[in-house]
Write an enzyme that holds these catalytic residues in place. Sequence first.
Site, PDB file in Angstrom:
ATOM      1  N   ARG A   1     -63.735-127.751 -31.744  1.00  0.00           N
ATOM      2  CA  ARG A   1     -63.341-126.498 -32.390  1.00  0.00           C
ATOM      3  C   ARG A   1     -62.908-126.792 -33.826  1.00  0.00           C
ATOM      4  NH1 ARG A   1     -58.964-122.083 -30.153  1.00  0.00           N
ATOM      5  NH2 ARG A   1     -57.537-123.863 -30.124  1.00  0.00           N
TER       6      ARG A   1
ATOM      7  N   ASP B   1     -49.617-123.206 -28.864  1.00  0.00           N
ATOM      8  CA  ASP B   1     -50.251-123.563 -30.122  1.00  0.00           C
ATOM      9  C   ASP B   1     -49.898-122.499 -31.151  1.00  0.00           C
ATOM     10  OD1 ASP B   1     -51.960-121.400 -29.727  1.00  0.00           O
ATOM     11  OD2 ASP B   1     -53.746-122.619 -29.371  1.00  0.00           O
TER      12      ASP B   1
END
Length: 509
Positions: free
Chosen positions: A154, A433
């Site tokens: 990612r 996150d």
Amino acid sequence: MSGVRVLGGDVERGDEILTPDALEFVAELHGRFAPEHAALMRRRAHRRPLGFLDGTREVREGDWKVAEAPEPLRDRRVEITGPTERKMTVNALNSGAKVWLADLEDANTPHWHNVVSGQVNLYDAARGTVEFTSPEGKHYALRDDVERPAIVVRPRGWHLPERHLEVGGRPAIGALVDFGLHFFHNAALGRPYYYLPKMESHLEARLWNGVFTAAQERLGVPHGTIRATVLIETIPAAFEMDEILHELRDHASGLNAGRWDYLFSVIKYFRDAGPDAVLPDRGSITMTAPFMRAYTELLVRTCHKRGAFAIGGMAAFIPNRRDPEVTENALEKVRADKTREAGDGFDGSWVAHPDLVPVCREIFDERLGGKPNQLDVLRPEVEVTAGQLLDFASAGGAATRAGVESAVDVGVRYLLSWLGGNGAAAIHNLMEDAATAEISRSQLWQWVHNDVVLDDGTPVTAELVREVLAEVRGRLDGAHLDVAVELFEQVALSDDFVDFLTLPAYERI
């Protein structure tokens, strides 16, 4: 080298990644695509009424499918996520998951060391040579008795710059740095697979498709070798799932329900839209809320209609090997979440900890039987309207003092971790996150600017948030505490809403 300047410091083995040819490749991508990127970022600044697009009706109603998946991506029943830190790389590859989402974005921080060392670790992972010895002498190596997951990288979202690398006198585009370096060094080995975050329209998917096509052509890689899974984690993208897959159809692998960033995007997009758009405490908004159900069911139906995989979202609960009660609670929550997703037709889902891989795998094993996926589950009964996607009142719940305190506490704790170089932080038995801090600060901004009153009758004011912030500050310590508190106050209370807190945070590292 086309005006490329490396401004970051030395990183161990960085010379293996930042080679002249690799930097030239990144510069070529910038030269070709930076103008289009800049135009799309300007387009984002203009919020538009949300709904399914009239101009792309033919795409939504057309009979087309994405390219058939390559063998390593046909079975994605359990995916483990995590940053590309070296020990975590080894643990992810030993986890028994089908896919490792190697995260250079929200579970990472863009310290130059992390950017470059992450590429070093991905280089070694692709070649099966990654190992790690801790300062205490514990050795981590790849196991031979576990099937290794496919690595899906990612890169950063389109909005993030890379200030340690300049191209043509300007900071590089973080996404092109992450993708370009990885693809250049690893494409020849096969399996150049990616997760694409934070897109807001099919035009941004078109840009990625152009980048993929040019990159493959430049390195002599067959067209369609790259495969991308798109995170549907912004409210505008929820209205363009078909169009996003169509733009990427030669390179598309599927869509993922990026639930926490999606919730942040809802708050951000409708932050000043009045009381009907105000959401309650984060903790009370579950995936069974009608507007969230509409989003995930539409995703499954859209994916399977187009031959693409639908991947479920992150269950943030994590076990604690020293606390059986915490572990039991985590397993129960994750089991319920994954059972719902498997029943809805998802082809697999995410976990954040190796101990949760067997739980997710067991649930999808039972659902799939001998099949590798649920592409045959077409969900024709699902009909989702724009009104259902925008029915935020369906969340129910209320704003509470505990919600304010939790938002401040978790937001500051996460920023403390992020500023210190760790973007994947275990906070109160949840793996968090950047989306966590984004929800926390944007929710407080929304409550303050919409004159929300808590369920106990207390108005949510800037003064109240600062009062709670002072309390939280008194409970915490750390080298970056002053900066974390100052930054959180800025992004939660400033009159001008900052689109992404990682942008001002990036200036502090």
